[in-house]
Design an enzyme around this catalytic site. Structure first.
Site, PDB file in Angstrom:
ATOM      1  N   ASP A  70      50.633  -7.907  35.973  1.00  0.00           N
ATOM      2  CA  ASP A  70      49.246  -7.560  36.242  1.00  0.00           C
ATOM      3  C   ASP A  70      48.845  -6.469  35.246  1.00  0.00           C
ATOM      4  OD1 ASP A  70      46.753  -7.153  37.672  1.00  0.00           O
ATOM      5  OD2 ASP A  70      47.698  -5.355  38.487  1.00  0.00           O
ATOM      6  N   ASP A  75      50.381  -4.671  41.654  1.00  0.00           N
ATOM      7  CA  ASP A  75      50.214  -3.517  42.540  1.00  0.00           C
ATOM      8  C   ASP A  75      49.151  -3.726  43.600  1.00  0.00           C
ATOM      9  OD1 ASP A  75      47.617  -1.474  41.433  1.00  0.00           O
ATOM     10  OD2 ASP A  75      48.126  -3.359  40.460  1.00  0.00           O
TER      11      ASP A  75
END
Length: 669
Positions: free
Chosen positions: A347, A547
């Site tokens: 990410d 996250d």
């Protein structure tokens, strides 16, 4: 008295009973709240007391009482489950181990039986805890969407209703600081909406009439009227929940395969034990004691204690070593599977980057009498009272340079546009180029596209109506991000992938900085899942590092998921298989390499354990294996493989150590 909330064209009275507000909290089950954990702890304590009593020379009845109490505490649940399965014509390993423990006790080997009980009770407790925490995380995700929303009636009034009652076509009011109650379209008002939970974008997104908003996202300083376009069960948040559950269900075939192996093994051992007892006793006229002794010896030496310890000590030692270096690996299965990773997907925001916007460029426009410090002094003064993340970035940049903002008066803020204030008698405006450069031409027209093409968020500074500077604000990479990308590529033999909900320009800029070529930007959670499944279908065992809540479905769909511990959302932390506690990216390639070393130790241990068991079983079947020698061989192989696995506890076993004898980085994990 009523207060009005301005929404652009209308003013709507605030109801007396506002819907619940406050931070999102996740449901968490305490470890001690699970019955399986309490029974396993009781069994372990009784077993330890039994060993101590035995060594201390306590009376035999006292030692046996403690051991048998251990049997009851740790064995009654698997025994009940095994008997239930037996009624359904199924035989599992848990029941076999209970029978083996009872058989060991019947010939005086009560300690061996107690050890089996403790091992399997502990395993069952850990499995129950992991299952419960997964369920907790899904329930916590549902809390993202508020339980209530303010629905506007046809008569112009308001009513607070459950979000589950909203239907397509309803209109809802979202006040400043509230979470959006449903997926929909803005039909009135303007505000900045923090939708990081859905897209992962680091900055709030301006929302004007016609823009789409998502349930569970956090409204900023303006009020919005939203037309509901999707029912609650079809919202993006609801689809995330469904994807997490569906991805978890896809692991069921592997579990079914394991259950088949357990069934065959259990049946084989039971049949073999019965034959070893029955043939000598009924067919060869051997005495009952001799036949029973041979059968129980077989059950002991054929028990999988050495095989279990061949696998668990190295993996648990690797888990402990990784924990000392800042990586929390949630289970031995995860530690083993980490080594099989051959593609890593990262990410962007909060993972490869710090997740905090910072001023990266100060472009003073030609003809301006101010320098960069002067621009920051004025901009920080105007932004000082604002709570917008971009404003905090400007104030932080000034503070880092030792610049103190001047006093301000007549401060105002407009969502999606910027701020305005009087500083030293001059009107200072800081905001979006679309607002502050409207109908104004000049050097800023070229500076803004340059910054945006470089992946920056452009912010214009005007003094008394004249543009004087353009600030470029960006989220900067984490320290070591580029090195981690290189190490992962070398370790897996495949280039990493960047999966992000952020815009393509910002994603490409970061990718260039860290060395990633495969960039996939503008992705919603379902798009990330599709990208992961594409990689999996291509034959890659993909590790997803993220996250946010929006990363959780991709983590669940991937071979494994790793979450960033400090910035990670509750769902990401619970869905992930491992957590980088201190957000140190360089630990990711290190833990993959450690897993591969642990897998090699496991294979060596399995060879040792298999050799011992094979020799002892053949000896017992083809000759006469004395029970003490069988126990010694069985326990000896257990000790050997256990000690071999524990070598991975040493700090030198961590691949990330920079020098021999270096102290590990402690985290308190």
């Amino acid at each position: 008295m009523t207060m009005a909330a301005t929404t652009g064209r209308t003013a709507i009275a605030e109801p007396a009973a506002a819907p619940p507000r406050g931070p999102v909290t996740a449901h968490r089950t305490r470890l001690w709240a699970l019955a399986e954990v309490r029974w396993a702890a009781a069994a372990t304590a009784l077993f330890v007391l039994g060993v101590v009593a035995d060594v201390a020379g306590a009376p035999g009845w006292a030692t046996w009482t403690l051991y048998l109490s251990c049997y009851v505490a740790g064995g009654w649940e698997p025994l009940w489950a095994g008997l239930t399965a037996l009624r359904e014509k199924s035989l599992d390993v848990d029941l076999l181990m209970i029978v083996a423990a009872i058989g060991a006790a019947s010939i005086g080997q009560v300690l061996d039986g107690g050890l089996l009980i403790v091992i399997f009770a502990t395993s069952g407790a850990l499995e129950a805890y992991a299952t419960q925490r997964t369920a907790d995380s899904v329930r916590g995700l549902l809390d993202l969407a508020p339980e209530h929303a303010t629905r506007l009636t046809a008569a112009g009034g308001e009513e607070v209703v459950a979000t589950a009652e909203l239907v397509v076509g309803d209109e809802i009011l979202v006040r400043p600081g509230e979470r959006v109650g449903a997926d929909g379209e803005v039909i009135d008002g303007a505000s900045d909406v923090d939708q990081a939970t859905i897209t992962g974008e680091p900055l709030p997104v301006p929302k004007l009439m016609g823009d789409e908003v998502f349930a569970g996202t956090l409204n900023g300083g303006g009020a919005l009227r939203v037309l509901v376009t999707r029912p609650a069960e079809d919202s993006v948040v609801a689809r995330i929940v469904a994807m997490v559950r569906q991805a978890s269900d896809t692991k069921a075939p592997t579990q079914l395969f394991i259950e088949k192996i357990e069934q065959r093994y259990s049946v084989g051992i039971v049949v073999a034990t019965l034959l070893i007892f029955a043939v000598p006793f009924f067919g060869l006229g051997q005495s009952l004691d001799d036949a029973l002794l041979r059968a129980m010896t077989f059950m002991i030496v054929a028990s999988p204690c050495a095989v279990v310890l061949a696998t668990m000590p190295p993996l648990l030692a690797a888990i402990a070593n990784a924990g000392r270096h800042g990586v929390l690996v949630k289970s031995a299965v995860v530690m083993e599977r980490l080594g099989a990773t051959d593609r890593v997907a990262f990410d962007k925001t909060g993972t490869l980057t710090e997740g905090t916007p910072r001023v990266a460029d100060v472009r003073v426009l030609p003809g301006t009498q101010l320098d960069a410090a002067g621009v920051l002094r004025l901009a920080a003064a105007a932004e000082y009272r604002s709570e917008h993340p971009l404003a905090r970035a400007v104030v932080t940049a000034a503070a880092e340079r030792g610049i103190s903002p001047d006093p301000v008066t007549d401060f105002s803020s407009a969502p999606g546009r910027g701020v305005s204030a009087l500083v030293g008698g001059h009107r200072i405006e800081v905001g979006s180029p679309a607002h502050l450069l409207r109908e104004i031409t000049g050097p800023a027209d070229t500076v803004v596209p340059e910054l945006e093409e470089a992946g920056r968020t452009a912010v214009v500074v005007r003094v008394d109506g004249t543009p004087v500077a353009v600030l470029g604000i960006a989220d900067r990479p984490r320290p070591g991000a580029a090195g981690t990308v290189r190490a992962v590529a070398e370790l897996t033999g495949a280039p990493p992938v960047l999966l992000t909900g952020d815009n393509a320009r910002a994603a490409r800029r970061l990718a260039r900085e860290v060395g990633i070529e495969d960039v996939r930007a503008g992705l919603l959670p379902e798009d990330k899942v599709a990208a992961v499944r594409e990689l999996e279908d291509a034959g890659y065992r993909t590790l997803v590092v993220g996250d946010g809540v929006n990363d959780a479905p991709a983590m669940a769909a991937a071979h494994l998921g790793v979450a960033m511990g400090r910035a990670g959302s509750d769902l990401a932390l619970e869905t992930s298989d491992a957590v980088v506690v201190r957000d140190e990216l360089d630990t990711i390639p290190s833990v993959i390499a450690l897993s591969r070393r642990a897998r090699r130790v496991v294979m060596a241990n399995l060879v040792i354990a298999g050799t011992f068991i094979s020799v002892l079983v053949v000896w017992d079947l083809a000759g006469h294996l004395p029970l003490p020698l069988g126990v010694a061989g069985h326990e000896g192989s257990t000790v050997i493989v256990g000690l071999n696995g524990l070598r991975l506890l040493r700090s030198a076993a961590w691949p990330g150590e920079r020098r021999q004898g270096a102290e590990p980085r402690r985290t308190g994990v």
